[in-house]
Design a protein around this motif. Sequence first.
Motif, PDB file in Angstrom:
ATOM      1  N   TYR A  70       0.570  -1.133   0.003  1.00 39.14           N
ATOM      2  CA  TYR A  70      -0.020  -0.178  -0.033  1.00 39.14           C
ATOM      3  C   TYR A  70       0.855   1.237  -0.014  1.00 39.14           C
ATOM      4  O   TYR A  70       1.803   1.411   0.834  1.00 39.14           O
ATOM      5  CB  TYR A  70      -0.995   0.088   1.236  1.00 39.14           C
ATOM      6  CG  TYR A  70      -2.076  -0.775   1.280  1.00 39.14           C
ATOM      7  CD1 TYR A  70      -3.287  -0.316   0.678  1.00 39.14           C
ATOM      8  CD2 TYR A  70      -1.984  -1.920   1.722  1.00 39.14           C
ATOM      9  CE1 TYR A  70      -4.502  -1.140   0.637  1.00 39.14           C
ATOM     10  CE2 TYR A  70      -3.149  -3.022   1.919  1.00 39.14           C
ATOM     11  CZ  TYR A  70      -4.292  -2.553   1.253  1.00 39.14           C
ATOM     12  OH  TYR A  70      -5.392  -3.242   1.165  1.00 39.14           O
ATOM     13  N   SER A  71       0.611   2.286  -0.702  1.00 42.85           N
ATOM     14  CA  SER A  71       1.332   3.425  -0.954  1.00 42.85           C
ATOM     15  C   SER A  71       0.569   4.640  -0.474  1.00 42.85           C
ATOM     16  O   SER A  71      -0.554   4.833  -0.808  1.00 42.85           O
ATOM     17  CB  SER A  71       1.919   3.427  -2.297  1.00 42.85           C
ATOM     18  OG  SER A  71       2.817   2.654  -2.454  1.00 42.85           O
ATOM     19  N   TRP A  72       1.186   5.880   0.223  1.00 46.82           N
ATOM     20  CA  TRP A  72       0.643   6.983   0.534  1.00 46.82           C
ATOM     21  C   TRP A  72       1.161   7.927  -0.543  1.00 46.82           C
ATOM     22  O   TRP A  72       1.975   7.979  -1.017  1.00 46.82           O
ATOM     23  CB  TRP A  72       1.074   7.313   1.858  1.00 46.82           C
ATOM     24  CG  TRP A  72       0.613   6.472   3.026  1.00 46.82           C
ATOM     25  CD1 TRP A  72       1.028   5.228   3.539  1.00 46.82           C
ATOM     26  CD2 TRP A  72      -0.471   6.635   3.744  1.00 46.82           C
ATOM     27  NE1 TRP A  72       0.710   4.727   4.346  1.00 46.82           N
ATOM     28  CE2 TRP A  72      -0.657   5.547   4.871  1.00 46.82           C
ATOM     29  CE3 TRP A  72      -1.593   7.699   3.830  1.00 46.82           C
ATOM     30  CZ2 TRP A  72      -1.800   5.638   5.651  1.00 46.82           C
ATOM     31  CZ3 TRP A  72      -2.699   7.703   4.831  1.00 46.82           C
ATOM     32  CH2 TRP A  72      -2.408   6.409   5.806  1.00 46.82           C
ATOM     33  N   ILE A  73      -0.076   8.603  -1.036  1.00 45.43           N
ATOM     34  CA  ILE A  73       0.138   9.790  -1.905  1.00 45.43           C
ATOM     35  C   ILE A  73       0.407  11.070  -1.438  1.00 45.43           C
ATOM     36  O   ILE A  73      -0.690  11.613  -0.804  1.00 45.43           O
ATOM     37  CB  ILE A  73      -0.634   9.727  -3.110  1.00 45.43           C
ATOM     38  CG1 ILE A  73      -1.104   8.273  -3.789  1.00 45.43           C
ATOM     39  CG2 ILE A  73      -0.310  10.688  -4.109  1.00 45.43           C
ATOM     40  CD1 ILE A  73       0.298   7.610  -4.426  1.00 45.43           C
ATOM     41  N   LYS A  74       1.599  11.666  -1.349  1.00 50.61           N
ATOM     42  CA  LYS A  74       1.628  13.087  -0.754  1.00 50.61           C
ATOM     43  C   LYS A  74       1.193  14.274  -1.771  1.00 50.61           C
ATOM     44  O   LYS A  74       1.666  14.227  -2.846  1.00 50.61           O
ATOM     45  CB  LYS A  74       3.216  13.249  -0.331  1.00 50.61           C
ATOM     46  CG  LYS A  74       3.274  14.530   0.695  1.00 50.61           C
ATOM     47  CD  LYS A  74       4.390  14.777   1.107  1.00 50.61           C
ATOM     48  CE  LYS A  74       4.673  16.077   1.958  1.00 50.61           C
ATOM     49  NZ  LYS A  74       4.307  17.279   1.487  1.00 50.61           N
ATOM     50  N   THR A  75       0.313  14.919  -1.262  1.00 48.81           N
ATOM     51  CA  THR A  75      -0.074  16.294  -2.039  1.00 48.81           C
ATOM     52  C   THR A  75       0.154  17.393  -0.956  1.00 48.81           C
ATOM     53  O   THR A  75      -0.879  17.379  -0.025  1.00 48.81           O
ATOM     54  CB  THR A  75      -1.521  16.025  -2.489  1.00 48.81           C
ATOM     55  OG1 THR A  75      -1.487  14.955  -3.415  1.00 48.81           O
ATOM     56  CG2 THR A  75      -2.093  17.302  -3.394  1.00 48.81           C
ATOM     57  N   GLY A  76       0.899  18.399  -1.430  1.00 49.39           N
ATOM     58  CA  GLY A  76       0.863  19.490  -0.444  1.00 49.39           C
ATOM     59  C   GLY A  76       1.320  19.093   0.817  1.00 49.39           C
ATOM     60  O   GLY A  76       2.281  18.316   0.987  1.00 49.39           O
TER      61      GLY A  76
END
Length: 285
Positions: free
Chosen positions: A118-124
């Motif tokens: 599972y991957s976390w997506i960073k936005t800001g």
Amino acid sequence: MKTFLIFLLLIPQSLGIMKMIQGYGVVTYGPFPVAYSSSTNCSEGCFHLDYCILSWKTPNGSCYHYSYLDRPYTIKVGEIGKEENSIVAFKTIVTGTTCPSSYTDMDFKMTISSGDTYSWIKTGNSWNLIGCRDGWKRFDRTSGISVCMKTFYSPGGFYRWVARENCKTIGTDQIGVASAEESRWIHEQMMQYNTGKKAPFAFWTDGRFMLNCGASYCEKVTWDDGYTTGIAALNTSVNFDCKCASNMCLSIAYIPVNAMKTITSVDCNVLGDGYVCGYDLKKSV
């Protein structure tokens, strides 16, 4: 700019390369939290629980864990300042022998028991867990349910019941097909293994015919996965080649004499070339 990374929670190397990255943050959306008894060991407790993907120690001292087994639609984490006294910790893979200097140097990714990640997506200043395991395809169905799918191939072939058990072994199920879009995607995936296109080739999906299906055979399809409904995928003029009889099941198939159609009914007891697993994503109510 706020500094997110506080420290790397050191765990003995004998336990592998999974670590907890801990910092000041808040869970802005996260259904199905599991209360944990010790706020002192909030992140360490998450590390030692196979199902835990994220821990959150709230400003009032409560500890919550979030489980990938709950198949959350998404989890959202926001960065905050130290003064808020709210701490989140991501379970993630850390490579190398030195600690990263900043969270910006890292991709938060967790490996589960099946070998999937599972991957976390960073936005800001926020991180989102998309819901599907890496490499799984998400479909948002008209029924309001979102599902994740993946195809599996074996040169030796699979019986339908073996395929279903294989799906269950990795915490999923043999999934049904709710739309022509889904069937075409599965068809594209499986045809990567059938480059010669000279012989019939099929992947098991969920779906079987009830006994004595009669003339209105489409209405007699039974889905066993618990979240596929309707017969929108069974467009007989474009997408479906049906033989209605006892002990017939659905598969995504390539048939040389009828190559334009992607779904066919076949004897439930023959070997398929692969299968499709899937699971539904849970939304909070």
